[in-house]
Structures are given as structure tokens and as C-alpha cells.
Design a protein around this motif. Structure first.
Motif, short mmCIF file in Angstrom:
data_model
loop_
_atom_site.label_atom_id
_atom_site.label_comp_id
_atom_site.label_asym_id
_atom_site.label_seq_id
_atom_site.Cartn_x
_atom_site.Cartn_y
_atom_site.Cartn_z
N TRP A 243 9.42 -1.77 -2.93
CA TRP A 243 10.71 -1.91 -3.62
C TRP A 243 10.94 -0.72 -4.54
O TRP A 243 11.53 0.26 -4.14
CB TRP A 243 10.71 -3.23 -4.39
N ARG A 244 10.40 -0.79 -5.75
CA ARG A 244 10.66 0.27 -6.72
C ARG A 244 9.47 1.19 -6.96
O ARG A 244 9.63 2.27 -7.51
CB ARG A 244 11.06 -0.35 -8.06
N ALA A 245 8.28 0.75 -6.57
CA ALA A 245 7.09 1.48 -7.03
C ALA A 245 6.16 1.94 -5.92
O ALA A 245 5.76 3.11 -5.90
CB ALA A 245 6.32 0.62 -8.04
N TRP A 246 5.77 1.04 -4.98
CA TRP A 246 4.66 1.36 -4.09
C TRP A 246 4.96 0.95 -2.65
O TRP A 246 5.53 -0.10 -2.39
CB TRP A 246 3.39 0.65 -4.54
N GLU A 247 4.51 1.81 -1.71
CA GLU A 247 4.43 1.48 -0.29
C GLU A 247 2.99 1.04 -0.01
O GLU A 247 2.04 1.57 -0.62
CB GLU A 247 4.78 2.69 0.58
N GLU A 248 2.80 0.13 0.96
CA GLU A 248 1.48 -0.45 1.16
C GLU A 248 1.08 -0.49 2.62
O GLU A 248 1.92 -0.73 3.51
CB GLU A 248 1.44 -1.90 0.64
N ILE A 249 -0.21 -0.28 2.88
CA ILE A 249 -0.87 -0.70 4.12
C ILE A 249 -1.82 -1.83 3.72
O ILE A 249 -2.72 -1.64 2.90
CB ILE A 249 -1.66 0.44 4.78
N ASP A 250 -1.58 -3.02 4.28
CA ASP A 250 -2.35 -4.20 3.91
C ASP A 250 -3.20 -4.68 5.07
O ASP A 250 -2.76 -4.67 6.22
CB ASP A 250 -1.40 -5.34 3.50
N VAL A 251 -4.41 -5.14 4.76
CA VAL A 251 -5.26 -5.81 5.73
C VAL A 251 -5.02 -7.31 5.56
O VAL A 251 -5.43 -7.90 4.56
CB VAL A 251 -6.74 -5.45 5.53
N ALA A 252 -4.33 -7.90 6.53
CA ALA A 252 -3.87 -9.28 6.40
C ALA A 252 -4.86 -10.23 7.06
O ALA A 252 -4.64 -10.73 8.16
CB ALA A 252 -2.48 -9.44 7.01
N GLY A 253 -5.97 -10.47 6.37
CA GLY A 253 -6.96 -11.41 6.87
C GLY A 253 -6.45 -12.84 6.83
O GLY A 253 -5.40 -13.15 6.24
N ARG A 254 -7.19 -13.71 7.43
CA ARG A 254 -6.81 -15.13 7.52
C ARG A 254 -6.59 -15.72 6.12
O ARG A 254 -7.47 -15.69 5.27
CB ARG A 254 -7.90 -15.90 8.25
N GLY A 255 -5.37 -16.22 5.88
CA GLY A 255 -5.05 -16.85 4.61
C GLY A 255 -4.78 -15.90 3.47
O GLY A 255 -4.62 -16.35 2.32
N ALA A 256 -4.67 -14.61 3.72
CA ALA A 256 -4.52 -13.63 2.64
C ALA A 256 -3.17 -13.80 1.95
O ALA A 256 -2.13 -14.00 2.59
CB ALA A 256 -4.65 -12.21 3.18
N ASN A 257 -3.19 -13.72 0.62
CA ASN A 257 -1.98 -13.63 -0.18
C ASN A 257 -1.85 -12.18 -0.63
O ASN A 257 -2.61 -11.72 -1.47
CB ASN A 257 -2.03 -14.57 -1.38
N LEU A 258 -0.88 -11.48 -0.08
CA LEU A 258 -0.73 -10.05 -0.32
C LEU A 258 0.14 -9.75 -1.53
O LEU A 258 0.38 -8.59 -1.84
CB LEU A 258 -0.21 -9.38 0.95
N GLY A 259 0.62 -10.80 -2.20
CA GLY A 259 1.09 -10.65 -3.56
C GLY A 259 2.58 -10.60 -3.83
O GLY A 259 3.00 -10.97 -4.91
N TRP A 260 3.39 -10.07 -2.91
CA TRP A 260 4.81 -9.91 -3.21
C TRP A 260 5.46 -11.27 -3.47
O TRP A 260 5.14 -12.23 -2.79
CB TRP A 260 5.51 -9.20 -2.05
N PRO A 261 6.39 -11.38 -4.44
CA PRO A 261 6.91 -10.33 -5.33
C PRO A 261 6.18 -10.26 -6.67
O PRO A 261 6.65 -9.57 -7.59
CB PRO A 261 8.36 -10.78 -5.54
#
Length: 450
Positions: A243-261
Motif C-alpha cells: 500500500w504505502r510502505a512495503w512490497e512483499e514476497i511471502d512464504v504462505a505456509g499452512r495456516g499462515a497469517n501474513l498480517g495485512w492490514p
């Protein structure tokens, strides 16, 4: 006449493939042009490449054939407004038999109100009949942005589908918080069967295969535009547009909460930090999984998740800034690609990408590395010498030209030709390996026959 002297010879040759670690810069080649706002592609079993266009067409390209073949026309059903459109494409693993494509698009329910809130659907299309079967529907697309758009088949036949939060980008708003709600499909990585059912081994399975939470694999995503599955672990890697600050590459493991927003990048997102949803997440220490890679958004950026080479190397891009990069410490640029919108490795190891702004499908090919040859001679039993060589499958097919040093030669696609040395002596065995694009490399080894 001297008695025959034989040797058991092992020659090991490896030919260069389109690897990404070579020092020489790779070539950026045009595969096809004239595409109308291409957004996604899928490599078909017969070598054709299916390309999705934003307005709702899917066409098939065959290298060397100028005119594309029309496969699917969804224009009457696609809402083609800003980022909304036909954005995801995958071929069924059984495409050679069933001719089925999966598409992800914003559904137009009222052509008189194209800017109104819409929904996204995943559909299965029979290319032969044009018949559409809706697999997932009702995915929010309130904004003309952030609708996600990636479809990938896992080796077990399940489907991973990335969805955006569907919220406005101009300022903080409550709709973005759907990314944290397990009962909303927005801002998620879903894992479903070909029919759209949630799977029993999904992390939030509740016993009902049609319940939204039973379909959720990971949550907390903003605009996960592209994803790829790790070739060994099968774990999804997702490029999530910031959005305003960071671009991400995320490792989306089983059940992961990647945080947004509640999070953007590794840190808390201040515009949402005071909401009850985010406060609850902050209290759950260890619940948020930070990005594998993040880079600053400003002044402009839009990460395009990429794909894995066979050796596990990961390539990603940036749609706004341009360029393809090899993940590393530090990451390095492979090519200054314009507006890469989909990035995939082909079966031959070359790297393909779609340029949305240029309307082109392009290929990145690294120069071939030189082969290496090692030889060892041993007393032989029998009349033949065994010669063996190997070359990476992704660079083939290869032509092997052997010169054995005793006046004999061999030309074939066979990497392990037999040969007999009739007399004792020292010979120089040379192999020249040529790939399908005419690139060749040579190396030699000294062989002693006693």
C-alpha cells in the motif's frame, strides 16, 4: 599384429542450460507480440501457450505461427474496469484429455453500472464447447483494484487461488479488515478441489466443504497478484502488492497469517493499528508471519510474484518499476523487463514473461555454459568401452559429437555411445555438445589405455 588392448572408459559431460547463475547477461527474446493487455498465461501440454487478455479473451500461441488461435471468449461476462478483468489462468493437469482451462475474473452482473462493486469468480471452461462451470463465486471486488488473480495446481491436484481484499486504495477503510476474517474469501490464499470444495487437510476445516473457512489456506493478504509453488516443499510463495510502505514476497505456509492490514512489510501498519482486529492480532505473539523479502514501495512499486527454476532459484519482478530479479543476498536484476505481469519457467528451463504494456510474451535465455569432461581408464573385460555423458534435461534435446582420438567418431543424440580402443596408447577424447538453438560447447580428456 599387436594384441588388442581394451579400456573401460567413463566420460562425464555436462552441457550448459539456461541457468541463471552465469556471469554473461541473458538474452531477452520476443516470442509473440500484438496481444491486447495480456494478464496471464499457461503452458499447454502440446507446446502452445494460452494467454489471457484483460477484456476476457484467451488465445493460444504457437511459436512460428503468426496468428493466435481463439480458445475462450468471456467478454460478455467480464467486468473490464481498471484492475478488474480477466486476471488468472491455469490449464487443468488433464488438459490433453479434457481441454479444461481455469480462469479467474471479475464478473459483470450489470453492464449499466461497470464501476459499481462486483465479485470475482473462478470458473472451469471446456475449450471444445465453451461451457463454463463456476467453481468459486462471491469473492468481493468492491474496489476496481486489489482482486488478486493467481491460480496454481498443486501436485495432488488441488487448486491454490489468491484473492485480494477488494478494498479502496485511497485511504484506510474497514473493508481491508476482511483479510483477517476467516469467513470472508477476501485477502486470502484459498485451497480447493477442482469442484471448489474446501479440503479436509486445510488448516481451518470445520467439517463443511462449502464453508469459506474450510477453503482458506492462508490469510492476511492485500493484493496477492501472483503465486508459485516451491518445487520441493510445494509451499506457496506469494507476491503481495503493498500500500504505502512495503512490497512483499511471502512464504504462505499452512495456516499462515501474513498480517495485512495490521502489518505491512515486517512492521505494523499505523492506519489500522488501533482497530480491534489488529489489536487482537498484536496480542497473539507469533501469530503474524513476516515476509521473506520486503522492499520499499516509494515512490512507486508493484511486486509481481514469480516462479522457481528447477534448481530452486526464484525469480520475481515489479510491474511498475519494471525488471526481473533473482532472489538472493542481495537480489540482482536479470533483465529490465517492461511491466512484467506474469512470470513462469518453461519446461525447457527458459524463463517466460508477459509484458502488459507492450502486449508481448518474451523469453529470457541465459547463455550456455561450457561442458566439463572427466575420464578414468581401467582394465576392461569384453570388447567395448563404455562412454557416458549427461546434460541437463531443460537444455535438450542435445546432439553429442564424440571424437575418440583414434580416428573414430560418433554423432548422435545418444549420450552414452559404446567404443573400443584396439591398441594401447594415450588418446584425447573430445565431446562437443550442441543444444536445440545451435549453441555448442566442447571439452576434452586424456585417456590412457594399457
Amino acid at each position: 599384429m599387436s594384441p588388442r588392448r581394451l579400456a573401460c572408459l567413463l566420460l562425464a559431460a555436462s552441457a550448459g542450460s539456461p541457468g541463471l547463475g552465469n556471469a554473461a547477461p541473458p538474452r531477452d527474446e520476443l516470442v509473440a507480440s500484438g496481444l491486447q493487455v495480456p494478464t496471464a498465461f499457461a503452458i499447454l501440454p502440446d507446446g502452445r501457450i494460452a494467454v489471457a487478455e484483460h477484456a476476457g479473451l484467451v488465445v493460444a500461441l504457437r511459436e512460428g505461427v503468426a496468428a493466435p488461435e481463439l480458445l475462450v471468449d468471456l467478454r460478455a461476462r467480464v467486468n473490464n474496469s481498471r484492475e478488474r478483468g480477466l486476471v488468472g489462468l491455469a490449464a487443468d493437469p488433464g488438459f490433453a484429455r479434457n481441454r479444461a482451462l481455469y480462469v479467474l475474473y471479475a464478473y459483470e452482473d450489470d453492464p449499466a453500472r461497470p464501476h459499481a462493486p462486483k465479485t470475482v469468480r473462478l470458473s472451469r471452461i471446456d475449450v471444445r464447447s465453451g461451457r463454463e462451470r463456476v467453481v468459486l463465486s462471491g469473492i468481493p471486488a468492491d474496489c476496481r483494484c486489489h482482486i488478486g488473480g493467481s491460480i496454481r495446481f498443486a501436485t495432488d491436484g488441488s487448486l491454490f487461488v489468491s484473492t485480494g481484499d477488494g478494498a479502496r486504495a485511497g485511504g484506510a477503510n474497514a473493508l481491508a479488515l476482511r483479510a483477517q476474517d476467516l469467513d470472508s474469501p477476501a485477502g486470502k490464499l484459498l485451497r480447493v478441489s477442482r469442484e471448489g470444495r474446501g479440503l479436509r487437510d486445510n488448516p481451518f476445516w470445520n467439517g463443511d466443504p462449502w464453508a469459506t473457512r474450510s477453503k482458506v489456506w492462508a490469510l492476511g493478504l492485500r493484493n496477492p497478484f501472483r503465486l508459485a509453488l516451491h518445487p520441493r516443499s510445494g509451499v506457496p510463495w506469494v507476491g503481495d502488492v503493498g500500500w504505502r510502505a512495503w512490497e512483499e514476497i511471502d512464504v504462505a505456509g499452512r495456516g499462515a497469517n501474513l498480517g495485512w492490514p495490521c502489518y505491512e512489510g515486517a512492521g505494523r501498519q499505523g492506519a489500522y493499528a488501533s482497530t480491534p482486529t489488529c489489536q487482537a492480532l498484536y496480542r497473539q505473539r507469533g501469530e503474524h508471519r513476516g515476509p521473506l523479502l520486503s522492499y520499499r514501495h516509494g515512490p512507486r512499486a508493484s511486486v509481481t510474484g514469480g516462479d522457481f527454476a528447477r534448481d530452486g532459484a526464484y525469480v520475481y519482478g515489479d510491474f511498475t518499476r519494471g525488471g526481473l530479479r533473482l532472489l538472493g543476498a542481495p537480489s540482482r536484476e536479470l533483465a529490465p523487463a517492461a511491466a512484467p505481469v506474469d512470470i513462469q519457467f518453461a519446461p525447457d528451463g527458459s524463463l517466460l514473461y508477459l509484458s502488459l504494456t507492450r502486449g508481448e510474451l518474451r523469453r529470457i535465455v541465459a547463455p550456455a555454459s561450457r561442458p566439463t569432461v572427466t575420464a578414468a581408464a581401467h582394465p576392461a573385460v569384453g570388447a567395448l568401452v563404455l562412454l557416458s555423458s549427461s546434460a541437463p534435461a531443460e537444455g535438450g534435446p542435445y546432439l553429442y559429437s564424440w571424437s575418440f582420438g583414434d580416428g573414430a567418431h560418433s554423432f548422435s543424440t545418444e549420450p552414452s555411445p559404446p567404443h573400443a580402443y584396439a591398441f594401447a596408447g594415450t588418446y584425447v577424447a573430445t565431446v562437443t555438445v550442441t543444444d536445440r538453438r545451435g549453441r555448442s560447447a566442447r571439452s576434452s580428456a586424456t585417456v590412457t589405455v594399457e
